[in-house]
Design a protein around this motif. Structure first.
Motif, PDB file in Angstrom:
ATOM      1  N   LYS A  42       4.148   1.243  -4.499  1.00 46.51           N
ATOM      2  CA  LYS A  42       5.096   0.633  -5.440  1.00 46.51           C
ATOM      3  C   LYS A  42       4.491   0.477  -6.823  1.00 46.51           C
ATOM      4  O   LYS A  42       5.118   0.810  -7.830  1.00 46.51           O
ATOM      5  N   SER A  43       3.259  -0.037  -6.867  1.00 48.43           N
ATOM      6  CA  SER A  43       2.631  -0.244  -8.174  1.00 48.43           C
ATOM      7  C   SER A  43       2.388   1.086  -8.870  1.00 48.43           C
ATOM      8  O   SER A  43       2.554   1.209 -10.082  1.00 48.43           O
ATOM      9  N   THR A  44       2.007   2.094  -8.094  1.00 48.24           N
ATOM     10  CA  THR A  44       1.782   3.426  -8.658  1.00 48.24           C
ATOM     11  C   THR A  44       3.066   3.968  -9.259  1.00 48.24           C
ATOM     12  O   THR A  44       3.095   4.448 -10.397  1.00 48.24           O
TER      13      THR A  44
ATOM     14  N   ARG B 252      -6.339   2.410 -12.019  1.00 48.22           N
ATOM     15  CA  ARG B 252      -5.201   3.186 -11.550  1.00 48.22           C
ATOM     16  C   ARG B 252      -4.605   3.998 -12.689  1.00 48.22           C
ATOM     17  O   ARG B 252      -4.292   5.175 -12.531  1.00 48.22           O
TER      18      ARG B 252
ATOM     19  N   GLY C 104      -1.572  10.339  -8.367  1.00 50.31           N
ATOM     20  CA  GLY C 104      -0.318   9.605  -8.319  1.00 50.31           C
ATOM     21  C   GLY C 104       0.810  10.372  -7.652  1.00 50.31           C
ATOM     22  O   GLY C 104       0.589  11.303  -6.894  1.00 50.31           O
TER      23      GLY C 104
ATOM     24  N   GLY D 233      -0.350  12.023  -4.286  1.00 47.04           N
ATOM     25  CA  GLY D 233      -1.518  12.898  -4.338  1.00 47.04           C
ATOM     26  C   GLY D 233      -2.690  12.207  -5.014  1.00 47.04           C
ATOM     27  O   GLY D 233      -2.662  10.989  -5.221  1.00 47.04           O
TER      28      GLY D 233
ATOM     29  N   GLY E 278       0.777  -1.234   0.000  1.00 47.82           N
ATOM     30  CA  GLY E 278       0.000   0.000   0.000  1.00 47.82           C
ATOM     31  C   GLY E 278       0.805   1.279   0.000  1.00 47.82           C
ATOM     32  O   GLY E 278       0.254   2.365   0.020  1.00 47.82           O
TER      33      GLY E 278
HETATM   34  P1  TYD Z   1      -0.193   1.025  -4.595  1.00 47.00           P
HETATM   35  O1  TYD Z   1       0.664   1.556  -5.682  1.00 47.00           O
HETATM   36  O2  TYD Z   1      -1.284   0.103  -4.953  1.00 47.00           O
HETATM   37  O3  TYD Z   1       0.686   0.364  -3.440  1.00 47.00           O
HETATM   38  P2  TYD Z   1       1.580  -0.965  -3.437  1.00 47.00           P
HETATM   39  O4  TYD Z   1       1.720  -1.428  -4.842  1.00 47.00           O
HETATM   40  O5  TYD Z   1       2.870  -0.566  -2.789  1.00 47.00           O
HETATM   41  O6  TYD Z   1       0.865  -1.949  -2.583  1.00 47.00           O
HETATM   42  O7  TYD Z   1      -0.747   2.326  -3.868  1.00 47.00           O
HETATM   43  C1  TYD Z   1      -1.740   2.217  -3.008  1.00 47.00           C
HETATM   44  C2  TYD Z   1      -2.067   3.498  -2.282  1.00 47.00           C
HETATM   45  O8  TYD Z   1      -1.787   4.693  -2.969  1.00 47.00           O
HETATM   46  C3  TYD Z   1      -3.539   3.445  -2.048  1.00 47.00           C
HETATM   47  O9  TYD Z   1      -3.753   3.528  -0.661  1.00 47.00           O
HETATM   48  C4  TYD Z   1      -4.102   4.602  -2.783  1.00 47.00           C
HETATM   49  C5  TYD Z   1      -2.927   5.523  -2.956  1.00 47.00           C
HETATM   50  N1  TYD Z   1      -3.010   6.300  -4.190  1.00 47.00           N
HETATM   51  C6  TYD Z   1      -3.195   7.663  -4.122  1.00 47.00           C
HETATM   52  O10 TYD Z   1      -3.281   8.253  -3.039  1.00 47.00           O
HETATM   53  N2  TYD Z   1      -3.246   8.404  -5.283  1.00 47.00           N
HETATM   54  C7  TYD Z   1      -3.153   7.809  -6.509  1.00 47.00           C
HETATM   55  O11 TYD Z   1      -3.208   8.497  -7.541  1.00 47.00           O
HETATM   56  C8  TYD Z   1      -2.986   6.389  -6.568  1.00 47.00           C
HETATM   57  C9  TYD Z   1      -2.895   5.684  -7.880  1.00 47.00           C
HETATM   58  C10 TYD Z   1      -2.918   5.676  -5.391  1.00 47.00           C
END
Ligand code: TYD
Ligand code: MG
Length: 456
Positions: free
Chosen positions: A103-105, A136, A272, A269, A100
């Motif tokens: 990383k994926s973002t 996303r 992203g 934000g 959370g």
């Molecule tokens: P994510 O990239 O899914 O995390 P990971 O891959 O590390 O598990 O990001 C998840 C969090 O980011 C989620 O709580 C929502 C937040 N987020 C934002 O606040 N703004 C955004 O534009 C995006 C895409 C995610």
């Protein structure tokens, strides 16, 4: 045919043995050892084929003729810097971090840039469906051509997609979800992570694909899975941040192609991650003026100077052992520094609770922040503020001495750029005047620093 040799793997630390035992000899954990089936053979020509493997080379000729590895830049400056100035062809990167954290973002944003600038990117997600990733991607703005997505967890299928698409960049999100059907253990187990990691590395090296492996790591680093890959990959990055703060730090902890401990700062934000070009200003944005217990230290992260505010609150304790709470710095280090303050300066901190926080959710990890931590505690204990335009640098030894730090000029220049006008630094680091406009004072001991800055 020879009987296959049995292998047993500890699911906690990843140690490999050839006999089963109830307790792992490496980490001491009970009931963590499981038998592992022999892995299926890798792709033809697999193995980590590096240049010149299997031949002896003249070392002098080797060092003289090796050109700089070609790099791809994503154009996201904070990311490129942490990677050592761009992604090296055929390198493998591990990006760890809490679930959370973003990383994926981050990788989706990087992929988009790379697809636009350098060529096809294959994004393999074992965690999210195409619909989820699409959501996303929409949130992050327009998509680019050359960015391909596949929801897949079977590593052999992933390899087939790579063969078909011939991407220049491959993202596997996450390494804990992909698996090799030939192995008996579950996805995410040490054996699966290690074998899949090695296969993907072979693919990266063999075909010159820059490969990102995403690994979920808990705060304590308790999941052994991705950690077993750290020695294997070329670059290890950690994406960190506090859940309730918008800022995120990408930290390099290993890099075969660049300096380590480099950081990139981002802000999460609505749309992203955005780069934070002036992190010192960001971390100091809400600093209170003339507050006791607040000190700005000039630290260096990698090659980059970073000013952060340390706050301490020292208050009379109730019964029993006084409390020590530390956020953003090393707990043991703070306890040591409080002991130095007690013994060398004579503050009776045994009767005081002490709370230390690095503002904005930042972290200080280098000893050069010691003097700042000590002065923050002293300032709070005496309830006297330090002057607001002052930065502090210095390592503190157990005898209370203030020891030299590296990169003083860089630190002070950053401070001057942000409007600070005075600095307290180790006496022994004061060799020449420097080219910054700060009013610099050298101190030799903690006692001297407290007297000079907070009065007798
Ligand atoms: P994510 O990239 O899914 O995390 P990971 O891959 O590390 O598990 O990001 C998840 C969090 O980011 C989620 O709580 C929502 C937040 N987020 C934002 O606040 N703004 C955004 O534009 C995006 C895409 C995610
Ligand atoms: Mg994710």
């Amino acid at each position: 045919m020879a009987r296959p040799i049995k292998r047993f793997v500890c699911q906690s630390c990843g140690a490999v043995t050839n006999k089963w035992s109830g307790r792992c000899e490496s980490c001491g954990e009970w009931n963590t050892i499981v038998e592992e089936a022999a892995p299926a053979p890798g792709p033809a020509g697999g193995g980590l084929s590096r240049g010149g493997k299997g031949r002896t080379l003249d070392f002098a000729g080797l060092t003289g003729s090796t050109p700089q590895p070609p790099r791809y830049r994503s154009g996201i400056a904070e990311f490129d810097r942490v990677c050592g100035g761009g992604l090296v062809v055929g390198s493998a990167l591990l990006i760890g971090g809490d679930p959370g954290i973003g990383k994926s973002t981050l990788l989706l944003q990087v992929s988009r840039q790379l697809a636009e600038r350098a060529g096809p990117v294959l994004y393999v997600s074992g965690e999210e469906s195409a619909a989820q990733v699409k959501l996303r991607a929409d949130r992050l703005g327009s998509t680019s051509a050359g960015l391909y997505f596949v929801a897949e967890t079977d590593l052999q299928a992933v390899e087939a997609h790579v063969t078909a698409l011939q991407p220049r960049f491959l993202i596997v999100d996450s390494i804990q979800t992909v698996y090799l059907p030939g192995l008996e253990s579950a996805p995410g187990s040490v054996s699966q992570v290690r074998e899949c990691g090695a296969r993907l590395m072979a693919l990266a090296k063999g075909r010159g694909i820059a490969t990102f492996l995403v690994g979920h790591v808990t705060k304590e680093g308790a999941i052994a899975g991705p950690r077993v890959l750290e020695h294997l990959v070329d670059t290890v990055l950690y994406f960190e941040g506090e859940q309730h703060h918008a800022y995120r730090v990408l930290r390099g902890v290993k890099n075969r192609f660049g300096s380590t401990n480099e950081i990139g700062v981002f802000e999460m934000g609505e749309r992203g991650l955005t780069e934070v070009r002036n992190p010192s200003g960001f971390f100091l944005a809400e600093r209170p003026k003339d507050a006791a217990g607040s000190v700005v230290v000039a630290s260096i992260e990698g090659t980059r100077p970073l000013l952060v505010e340390i706050q301490a609150l020292v208050t009379p304790a109730g019964f029993g052992t006084p409390r020590r709470t530390v956020l953003g710095a090393d707990y043991n280090r703070v306890c040591l520094l409080l002991a130095v303050l007690e013994k060398r300066v004579g503050f009776p901190l045994q009767s005081q609770d002490a709370f230390v926080n690095v503002a904005g959710g930042a972290r200080v990890s280098e000893p050069a922040a010691d003097l700042g931590l000590v002065l923050a505690a002293a300032s709070s204990y005496l309830d006297r503020p330090l002057r607001g335009d002052l930065v502090v640098v210095g390592e503190v030894g157990l005898a209370g001495e203030v020891r030299a730090v590296t990169g003083l000029e860089t630190r002070l220049k950053e401070a001057a750029a942000l409007g600070f006008t005075a600095a307290v630094v180790p006496q022994s680091s004061l060799t020449d005047r420097g080219t910054h406009p700060l009013d610099v004072q050298g101190v030799g001991s903690v006692d001297e620093a407290v007297k000079v800055l907070l009065g007798p």
